[in-house]
Design an enzyme around this catalytic site. Structure first.
Site, PDB file in Angstrom:
ATOM      1  N   ASP A   7       0.863  -1.182   0.000  1.00  0.00           N
ATOM      2  CA  ASP A   7       0.000   0.000   0.000  1.00  0.00           C
ATOM      3  C   ASP A   7       0.898   1.229   0.000  1.00  0.00           C
ATOM      4  O   ASP A   7       2.089   1.151   0.304  1.00  0.00           O
ATOM      5  CB  ASP A   7      -0.889  -0.013   1.262  1.00  0.00           C
ATOM      6  CG  ASP A   7      -1.783   1.210   1.351  1.00  0.00           C
ATOM      7  OD1 ASP A   7      -2.310   1.646   0.309  1.00  0.00           O
ATOM      8  OD2 ASP A   7      -1.956   1.756   2.461  1.00  0.00           O
ATOM      9  N   SER A   8       0.283   2.373  -0.273  1.00  0.00           N
ATOM     10  CA  SER A   8       1.007   3.634  -0.206  1.00  0.00           C
ATOM     11  C   SER A   8       1.512   3.909   1.214  1.00  0.00           C
ATOM     12  O   SER A   8       2.488   4.625   1.392  1.00  0.00           O
ATOM     13  CB  SER A   8       0.076   4.765  -0.633  1.00  0.00           C
ATOM     14  OG  SER A   8      -1.106   4.733   0.153  1.00  0.00           O
ATOM     15  N   TYR A  39      -0.724   8.371  -2.240  1.00  0.00           N
ATOM     16  CA  TYR A  39      -0.756   8.132  -3.684  1.00  0.00           C
ATOM     17  C   TYR A  39      -2.011   8.777  -4.297  1.00  0.00           C
ATOM     18  O   TYR A  39      -2.082   8.960  -5.499  1.00  0.00           O
ATOM     19  CB  TYR A  39      -0.811   6.630  -3.985  1.00  0.00           C
ATOM     20  CG  TYR A  39       0.487   5.853  -3.822  1.00  0.00           C
ATOM     21  CD1 TYR A  39       1.640   6.424  -3.279  1.00  0.00           C
ATOM     22  CD2 TYR A  39       0.550   4.519  -4.226  1.00  0.00           C
ATOM     23  CE1 TYR A  39       2.806   5.683  -3.143  1.00  0.00           C
ATOM     24  CE2 TYR A  39       1.714   3.771  -4.100  1.00  0.00           C
ATOM     25  CZ  TYR A  39       2.834   4.355  -3.554  1.00  0.00           C
ATOM     26  OH  TYR A  39       3.989   3.609  -3.433  1.00  0.00           O
ATOM     27  N   GLY A  40      -2.985   9.066  -3.452  1.00  0.00           N
ATOM     28  CA  GLY A  40      -4.326   9.451  -3.919  1.00  0.00           C
ATOM     29  C   GLY A  40      -4.400  10.768  -4.648  1.00  0.00           C
ATOM     30  O   GLY A  40      -5.425  11.098  -5.241  1.00  0.00           O
ATOM     31  N   CYS A  70      -3.657  -1.089  -2.054  1.00  0.00           N
ATOM     32  CA  CYS A  70      -3.975   0.327  -2.267  1.00  0.00           C
ATOM     33  C   CYS A  70      -4.996   0.451  -3.404  1.00  0.00           C
ATOM     34  O   CYS A  70      -4.730   0.026  -4.538  1.00  0.00           O
ATOM     35  CB  CYS A  70      -2.689   1.060  -2.634  1.00  0.00           C
ATOM     36  SG  CYS A  70      -2.927   2.805  -2.915  1.00  0.00           S
ATOM     37  N   ASN A  71      -6.143   1.023  -3.097  1.00  0.00           N
ATOM     38  CA  ASN A  71      -7.171   1.188  -4.137  1.00  0.00           C
ATOM     39  C   ASN A  71      -6.694   2.116  -5.242  1.00  0.00           C
ATOM     40  O   ASN A  71      -7.031   1.933  -6.414  1.00  0.00           O
ATOM     41  CB  ASN A  71      -8.454   1.745  -3.524  1.00  0.00           C
ATOM     42  CG  ASN A  71      -9.320   0.669  -2.932  1.00  0.00           C
ATOM     43  OD1 ASN A  71     -10.189   0.125  -3.601  1.00  0.00           O
ATOM     44  ND2 ASN A  71      -9.081   0.324  -1.677  1.00  0.00           N
ATOM     45  N   THR A  72      -5.916   3.136  -4.865  1.00  0.00           N
ATOM     46  CA  THR A  72      -5.430   4.079  -5.874  1.00  0.00           C
ATOM     47  C   THR A  72      -4.507   3.357  -6.860  1.00  0.00           C
ATOM     48  O   THR A  72      -4.663   3.490  -8.078  1.00  0.00           O
ATOM     49  CB  THR A  72      -4.691   5.251  -5.189  1.00  0.00           C
ATOM     50  OG1 THR A  72      -5.575   5.851  -4.241  1.00  0.00           O
ATOM     51  CG2 THR A  72      -4.239   6.274  -6.196  1.00  0.00           C
ATOM     52  N   GLU A 149      -6.534   9.049   9.833  1.00  0.00           N
ATOM     53  CA  GLU A 149      -5.144   9.113  10.303  1.00  0.00           C
ATOM     54  C   GLU A 149      -5.035   9.914  11.593  1.00  0.00           C
ATOM     55  O   GLU A 149      -4.137   9.691  12.396  1.00  0.00           O
ATOM     56  CB  GLU A 149      -4.236   9.679   9.207  1.00  0.00           C
ATOM     57  CG  GLU A 149      -4.222   8.742   8.021  1.00  0.00           C
ATOM     58  CD  GLU A 149      -2.960   8.768   7.203  1.00  0.00           C
ATOM     59  OE1 GLU A 149      -2.008   9.463   7.568  1.00  0.00           O
ATOM     60  OE2 GLU A 149      -2.940   8.055   6.179  1.00  0.00           O
ATOM     61  N   CYS A 181     -11.145   2.532  -0.484  1.00  0.00           N
ATOM     62  CA  CYS A 181      -9.913   3.112   0.055  1.00  0.00           C
ATOM     63  C   CYS A 181      -9.528   2.313   1.286  1.00  0.00           C
ATOM     64  O   CYS A 181     -10.405   1.903   2.062  1.00  0.00           O
ATOM     65  CB  CYS A 181     -10.146   4.581   0.410  1.00  0.00           C
ATOM     66  SG  CYS A 181      -8.713   5.369   1.163  1.00  0.00           S
ATOM     67  N   THR A 182      -8.231   2.105   1.441  1.00  0.00           N
ATOM     68  CA  THR A 182      -7.728   1.305   2.564  1.00  0.00           C
ATOM     69  C   THR A 182      -8.214   1.790   3.928  1.00  0.00           C
ATOM     70  O   THR A 182      -8.356   1.002   4.850  1.00  0.00           O
ATOM     71  CB  THR A 182      -6.188   1.380   2.571  1.00  0.00           C
ATOM     72  OG1 THR A 182      -5.789   2.746   2.383  1.00  0.00           O
ATOM     73  CG2 THR A 182      -5.587   0.506   1.511  1.00  0.00           C
ATOM     74  N   HIS A 183      -8.416   3.105   4.068  1.00  0.00           N
ATOM     75  CA  HIS A 183      -8.700   3.666   5.386  1.00  0.00           C
ATOM     76  C   HIS A 183     -10.168   3.520   5.829  1.00  0.00           C
ATOM     77  O   HIS A 183     -10.473   3.609   7.004  1.00  0.00           O
ATOM     78  CB  HIS A 183      -8.389   5.159   5.396  1.00  0.00           C
ATOM     79  CG  HIS A 183      -6.934   5.495   5.301  1.00  0.00           C
ATOM     80  ND1 HIS A 183      -6.102   4.951   4.356  1.00  0.00           N
ATOM     81  CD2 HIS A 183      -6.165   6.338   6.031  1.00  0.00           C
ATOM     82  CE1 HIS A 183      -4.877   5.441   4.513  1.00  0.00           C
ATOM     83  NE2 HIS A 183      -4.892   6.290   5.518  1.00  0.00           N
TER      84      HIS A 183
HETATM   85  N1  DGL Z   1      -4.050   3.701   0.251  1.00  0.00           N
HETATM   86  C1  DGL Z   1      -4.771   4.711  -0.502  1.00  0.00           C
HETATM   87  C2  DGL Z   1      -5.969   4.058  -1.198  1.00  0.00           C
HETATM   88  O1  DGL Z   1      -6.452   3.008  -0.817  1.00  0.00           O
HETATM   89  C3  DGL Z   1      -5.221   5.859   0.391  1.00  0.00           C
HETATM   90  C4  DGL Z   1      -4.099   6.738   0.866  1.00  0.00           C
HETATM   91  C5  DGL Z   1      -3.342   7.424  -0.247  1.00  0.00           C
HETATM   92  O2  DGL Z   1      -3.864   8.396  -0.845  1.00  0.00           O
HETATM   93  O3  DGL Z   1      -2.249   7.001  -0.532  1.00  0.00           O
HETATM   94  O4  DGL Z   1      -6.445   4.602  -2.169  1.00  0.00           O
END
Ligand code: DGL
Length: 261
Positions: A7-8, A39-40, A70-72, A149, A181-183
């Site tokens: 993930d990012s 990464y978003g 990471c979804n992005t 976060e 999104c992971t969060h």
């Molecule tokens: N991990 C990113 C996602 O799932 C979220 C955080 C980021 O922007 O890197 O898209």
């Protein structure tokens, strides 16, 4: 052979939690690119380059299969990454779409994620491909990762922000909301409160673990979780570690990612 996950940052440990609960005996190597998160808000080119470096690292460590938590990165880069990965790569989008289909029924579907995930149109295209007649409403929700976060996982402010983002979808009477999104698994309580019980929540971390069920084989030893980070974990790590459960993390190591040509 271990399963690679990246993930990012450390948000992708929500995906590790789902994977460990589905495959408790699998060794997992996790890379969080904490030096370059988020990464978003980055371009597809940059996210692809960073992801390639991480895949290179995980393969060198022996990963035989890699989950792009990471979804992005899943939305922007998986297609290109697959061309050169030489190991199976699992992104979040296909499994997210499978989970939406598993909910059943018809009607509008909402998708929330980073600005880059939504702008890529990847979820919208994948959903429209299987159900061209469905209305898909996608909304970037960049403040949500920041709230998570900061550990603002409930309360008036977080609820207001979530309501503000989701109101247009609620007016369209969405039937399912994809948490792309992971969060966002950490905000499920707030989504539930704002949306009520009528709207199904698709958690992309759980959807990913479910989709791997057919490919994962059972092994006998207890699995270990090794975490590699490209910079300091930061205060959010404690929150995610709690979410994973005490004693889950085998080791944490700082790494430098090599550029790959
Ligand atoms: N991990 C990113 C996602 O799932 C979220 C955080 C980021 O922007 O890197 O898209």
């Amino acid at each position: 052979m271990p399963l690679g996950v990246f993930d990012s940052g450390i948000g992708g440990l929500t995906v590790v939690r789902a994977l460990r609960s589905a495959f408790p005996r699998r060794d997992i190597l996790y890379v969080g690119d904490t030096a370059r998160v988020p990464y978003g808000n980055k371009s597809a080119e940059t996210v692809t380059t960073y992801s390639r470096e991480i895949i290179h690292f995980l393969k060198k460590k022996g990963a035989d299969r890699i989950v792009v938590a990471c979804n992005t990165a899943s939305a922007l880069a998986v297609g290109k990454l697959r061309e050169s990965a030489a190991v199976p790569l699992h992104g979040m989008i296909e499994s997210g779409v499978e989970a939406v289909l598993a909910v059943g029924g018809d009607g509008p579907v909402g998708v929330i994620g980073t600005a880059a995930t939504v702008a890529s149109g990847a979820y919208q295209a994948a959903l429209s491909h299987v159900r061209p007649e469905w209305k898909i409403l996608a909304q970037p929700t960049p403040l949500l990762a920041a709230l998570v976060e900061e550990s603002w996982l409930e309360g008036e402010v977080t609820e207001k922000v979530v309501r503000h983002y989701l109101e247009p979808m609620m007016r369209e009477k969405i039937r399912v909301l994809v948490l792309a999104c992971t969060h966002y698994p950490l905000l499920k309580g707030v989504f539930r409160k704002v949306l009520g019980s009528e709207v199904a929540l698709v958690d992309s971390s759980e959807a990913c673990a479910k989709s791997l069920e057919s490919t994962e084989t059972k092994v006998l030893e207890k699995g270990e979780l090794k975490i590699y980070l490209s910079d300091e974990p930061g205060p959010f790590f404690g929150r995610v570690e709690n979410f994973l459960g005490s004693g889950s993390v085998g080791s944490i190591q700082r790494i430098v990612l090599e550029s790959v040509g």
